[in-house]
Scaffold this active site. Structure first.
Site, PDB file in Angstrom:
ATOM      1  N   SER A   1       8.316   5.058  17.250  1.00 29.37           N
ATOM      2  CA  SER A   1       6.997   4.585  17.704  1.00 29.37           C
ATOM      3  C   SER A   1       7.141   3.988  19.094  1.00 29.37           C
ATOM      4  O   SER A   1       7.675   2.896  19.253  1.00 29.37           O
ATOM      5  CB  SER A   1       6.463   3.529  16.733  1.00 29.37           C
ATOM      6  OG  SER A   1       6.301   4.100  15.462  1.00 29.37           O
ATOM      7  N   LEU A   2       6.683   4.718  20.083  1.00 36.15           N
ATOM      8  CA  LEU A   2       6.884   4.313  21.476  1.00 36.15           C
ATOM      9  C   LEU A   2       5.709   3.451  21.974  1.00 36.15           C
ATOM     10  O   LEU A   2       5.891   2.355  22.454  1.00 36.15           O
ATOM     11  CB  LEU A   2       7.008   5.590  22.320  1.00 36.15           C
ATOM     12  CG  LEU A   2       7.962   5.590  23.495  1.00 36.15           C
ATOM     13  CD1 LEU A   2       9.329   5.060  23.130  1.00 36.15           C
ATOM     14  CD2 LEU A   2       8.067   7.013  24.055  1.00 36.15           C
ATOM     15  N   HIS A   3       4.525   4.006  21.902  1.00 32.95           N
ATOM     16  CA  HIS A   3       3.265   3.307  22.222  1.00 32.95           C
ATOM     17  C   HIS A   3       3.079   2.917  23.679  1.00 32.95           C
ATOM     18  O   HIS A   3       2.009   2.401  24.046  1.00 32.95           O
ATOM     19  CB  HIS A   3       3.067   2.054  21.358  1.00 32.95           C
ATOM     20  CG  HIS A   3       3.199   2.301  19.897  1.00 32.95           C
ATOM     21  ND1 HIS A   3       2.772   3.453  19.286  1.00 32.95           N
ATOM     22  CD2 HIS A   3       3.741   1.532  18.903  1.00 32.95           C
ATOM     23  CE1 HIS A   3       3.038   3.386  17.992  1.00 32.95           C
ATOM     24  NE2 HIS A   3       3.623   2.251  17.739  1.00 32.95           N
TER      25      HIS A   3
ATOM     26  N   CYS B   1       3.466  -5.346  15.978  1.00 35.71           N
ATOM     27  CA  CYS B   1       2.685  -4.432  16.822  1.00 35.71           C
ATOM     28  C   CYS B   1       1.246  -4.964  16.862  1.00 35.71           C
ATOM     29  O   CYS B   1       0.639  -5.201  15.811  1.00 35.71           O
ATOM     30  CB  CYS B   1       2.707  -3.018  16.254  1.00 35.71           C
ATOM     31  SG  CYS B   1       4.378  -2.368  16.046  1.00 35.71           S
TER      32      CYS B   1
ATOM     33  N   CYS C   1      -1.781  -3.549  14.687  1.00 31.86           N
ATOM     34  CA  CYS C   1      -1.519  -3.184  13.290  1.00 31.86           C
ATOM     35  C   CYS C   1      -1.921  -4.287  12.312  1.00 31.86           C
ATOM     36  O   CYS C   1      -1.488  -5.442  12.454  1.00 31.86           O
ATOM     37  CB  CYS C   1      -0.042  -2.857  13.132  1.00 31.86           C
ATOM     38  SG  CYS C   1       0.449  -2.598  11.430  1.00 31.86           S
TER      39      CYS C   1
ATOM     40  N   CYS D   1       2.842   8.529   1.804  1.00 30.49           N
ATOM     41  CA  CYS D   1       3.249   7.583   2.850  1.00 30.49           C
ATOM     42  C   CYS D   1       3.603   6.272   2.157  1.00 30.49           C
ATOM     43  O   CYS D   1       2.779   5.694   1.448  1.00 30.49           O
ATOM     44  CB  CYS D   1       2.100   7.376   3.841  1.00 30.49           C
ATOM     45  SG  CYS D   1       2.478   6.145   5.109  1.00 30.49           S
TER      46      CYS D   1
ATOM     47  N   SER E   1      10.063   6.551  10.119  1.00 21.62           N
ATOM     48  CA  SER E   1       9.479   6.077  11.375  1.00 21.62           C
ATOM     49  C   SER E   1      10.033   4.693  11.720  1.00 21.62           C
ATOM     50  O   SER E   1      10.240   3.858  10.834  1.00 21.62           O
ATOM     51  CB  SER E   1       7.957   5.996  11.190  1.00 21.62           C
ATOM     52  OG  SER E   1       7.366   5.389  12.294  1.00 21.62           O
TER      53      SER E   1
ATOM     54  N   GLY F   1       5.718  -2.187   7.037  1.00 18.82           N
ATOM     55  CA  GLY F   1       7.103  -2.594   7.249  1.00 18.82           C
ATOM     56  C   GLY F   1       7.859  -1.716   8.225  1.00 18.82           C
ATOM     57  O   GLY F   1       7.411  -0.627   8.580  1.00 18.82           O
ATOM     58  N   GLU F   2       8.995  -2.219   8.669  1.00 15.24           N
ATOM     59  CA  GLU F   2       9.893  -1.464   9.549  1.00 15.24           C
ATOM     60  C   GLU F   2      11.007  -0.887   8.659  1.00 15.24           C
ATOM     61  O   GLU F   2      11.882  -1.613   8.177  1.00 15.24           O
ATOM     62  CB  GLU F   2      10.458  -2.404  10.628  1.00 15.24           C
ATOM     63  CG  GLU F   2      11.696  -1.901  11.343  1.00 15.24           C
ATOM     64  CD  GLU F   2      11.548  -0.511  11.962  1.00 15.24           C
ATOM     65  OE1 GLU F   2      10.608  -0.285  12.723  1.00 15.24           O
ATOM     66  OE2 GLU F   2      12.403   0.359  11.656  1.00 15.24           O
TER      67      GLU F   2
ATOM     68  N   GLU G   1       0.830  -1.202   0.000  1.00 21.23           N
ATOM     69  CA  GLU G   1       0.000   0.000   0.000  1.00 21.23           C
ATOM     70  C   GLU G   1       0.863   1.250   0.000  1.00 21.23           C
ATOM     71  O   GLU G   1       1.944   1.262   0.581  1.00 21.23           O
ATOM     72  CB  GLU G   1      -0.848   0.054   1.271  1.00 21.23           C
ATOM     73  CG  GLU G   1      -1.785  -1.102   1.437  1.00 21.23           C
ATOM     74  CD  GLU G   1      -2.527  -1.033   2.775  1.00 21.23           C
ATOM     75  OE1 GLU G   1      -3.339  -1.921   3.021  1.00 21.23           O
ATOM     76  OE2 GLU G   1      -2.280  -0.093   3.554  1.00 21.23           O
TER      77      GLU G   1
ATOM     78  N   CYS H   1       5.132  -7.215   7.685  1.00 21.42           N
ATOM     79  CA  CYS H   1       6.045  -6.636   8.671  1.00 21.42           C
ATOM     80  C   CYS H   1       6.302  -7.655   9.771  1.00 21.42           C
ATOM     81  O   CYS H   1       5.392  -8.385  10.174  1.00 21.42           O
ATOM     82  CB  CYS H   1       5.444  -5.362   9.271  1.00 21.42           C
ATOM     83  SG  CYS H   1       6.570  -4.555  10.435  1.00 21.42           S
TER      84      CYS H   1
ATOM     85  N   CYS I   1      -2.681   1.740   8.137  1.00 20.07           N
ATOM     86  CA  CYS I   1      -1.665   0.839   7.595  1.00 20.07           C
ATOM     87  C   CYS I   1      -2.144  -0.604   7.494  1.00 20.07           C
ATOM     88  O   CYS I   1      -2.540  -1.208   8.477  1.00 20.07           O
ATOM     89  CB  CYS I   1      -0.451   0.930   8.511  1.00 20.07           C
ATOM     90  SG  CYS I   1       0.883  -0.155   8.095  1.00 20.07           S
TER      91      CYS I   1
END
Ligand code: SF4
Length: 376
Positions: A239-241, A139, A142, A128, A216, A184-185, A115, A135, A358
């Site tokens: 990305s802490l979360h 997470c 996600c 984006c 990110s 993805g990372e 995407e 990924c 995402c």
């Protein structure tokens, strides 16, 4: 673009171009090393400048076929078409939101799908992009991570997302910003990403300012330090979360061995080395990480750091058990952070009517029988 409540998912302008899953063996032009292109041209008695012409057509001339490359000899265009594809990906699905957000599902040469999203706000044209198929970071909230990592994207596949998104704009407009926040990372595929961004920022490429590019990450300390040492102008978003190790290992389980302190130290190093303020992303999940005590802990964690916090209220994803927090909880969370002197912004939701979060479109498409069985 003004919000139009009459437009719903069912009557969006959208095109469905799901095609059969046959694989085209010709390589995409942006995947072929320059030396190889030059040798190919030389074998046909063509000047090396043809290689530059072809790239220029793709990157700034908006060509999507060799036929459109009108300053190349006709015979050469035919030979090119027999040996290569101008682009290796095509648009399998194109959704347009009532807020002007475009979402593209791109089919790659091997029938994988990814995407990318084009966001249009005032004079900003932001794309984006994804860096991997699927990924591996896991997470829990996600959709992209649900099936795990399939493979890294190539430099050409990353660049082609920018090209497809740019080609949606009127001729007088260009892309102004890139956020590497799709599937993805990004730091797990850093070499390919850096090569793509080098072309994106080049005046001979897409001419996008490096300061307008945000990368990110869930936090890979060694890669953050490497990125810092390059001393590019790219912006870093971590990305802490969660404000503590225990909660973070539940939300981003694959990074539980890394440790928050190692991630924060690497982010501090990024700031010290580049002078670029780090953004911390925090997806708010109802009753999980959205309580006042979490906000207070987050404030304590980031106090004294040159940090900006981006709060992202989670939006429900089919198949996942998490829920959006209440408006009151959001207001309280923001107030606690601001009260502690931190810079905070709540991310506006764009493209809500087209599954723009995402991985949602890809996931929905993969579940459809109309999509080729080869597409996974
Ligand atoms: S949020 Fe990003 S890093 Fe986490 S699983 Fe999804 S795509 Fe991967």
């Amino acid at each position: 673009m003004a919000f139009s409540p009459q437009i719903t998912y069912n009557n969006l302008m959208h095109t469905l171009q799901l095609r059969s899953g046959s694989i085209d063996a010709r390589r995409a032009l942006l995947e072929v090393p320059n030396e190889e292109i030059l040798a190919w041209l030389e074998a046909r008695g063509q000047a090396p400048l043809r290689a530059r012409q072809m790239r220029r057509w793709l990157l700034s001339g908006r060509a999507t076929s060799f036929e459109q490359m009108s300053d190349l000899p006709k015979q050469l265009r035919e030979e090119l078409a027999a040996s290569f594809r101008p682009l290796g990906s095509d648009i399998a699905r194109h959704l347009i939101s009532c807020d002007g957000t475009h979402k593209l599902l791109l089919r790659l040469h091997d029938n994988q799908v990814i995407e990318c999203v084009l966001l249009q706000e005032a004079d900003r044209r932001t794309v984006c992009i994804s860096t991997q198929v699927g990924c591996g970071m896991g997470c829990v909230f996600c959709a992209s991570g649900i099936g795990g990592l399939v493979r890294n994207l190539t430099t050409g596949e990353i660049l082609e997302q920018l090209i497809h998104a740019r080609n949606l704009l009127p001729a007088e407009e260009r892309l102004t910003h890139i956020v590497v926040m799709g599937m993805g990372e990004p730091l797990a595929n850093l070499d390919a990403l850096l090569e793509a961004l080098a072309v994106a920022t080049s005046p001979q490429g897409l001419g996008i300012g490096a300061r307008h590019i945000t990368i990110s990450t869930v936090g890979l300390p060694a890669k953050i330090r490497r990125l810092a040492d390059l001393k590019k102008q790219y912006h870093l978003a971590v990305s802490l979360h969660a404000p503590n190790e225990e909660l973070r290992s539940r939300i981003v389980p694959t990074t539980d061995k890394t440790g928050l302190s190692a991630i924060l130290e690497a982010a501090d190093y990024f700031y010290a080395t580049t002078g670029r303020q780090v953004t911390y992303e925090y997806v708010l999940l109802r009753d999980i990480n959205d309580q006042p005590a979490h906000a207070a802990e987050l404030a304590k964690l980031l106090r004294g750091r040159q940090a900006h916090i981006n709060l992202i209220p989670f939006n429900d994803v089919e198949g996942l058990p998490y829920r959006r927090l209440t408006q009151q909880a959001l207001t309280d969370f923001v107030a606690i952070l601001r009260g502690a002197g931190l810079s905070v912004k709540v991310r506006k939701r764009k493209g809500a009517d087209i599954d723009a979060a995402c991985g949602q479109l890809r996931r929905a498409a993969l579940a459809e029988p109309t999509l080729s069985p080869g597409v996974r």
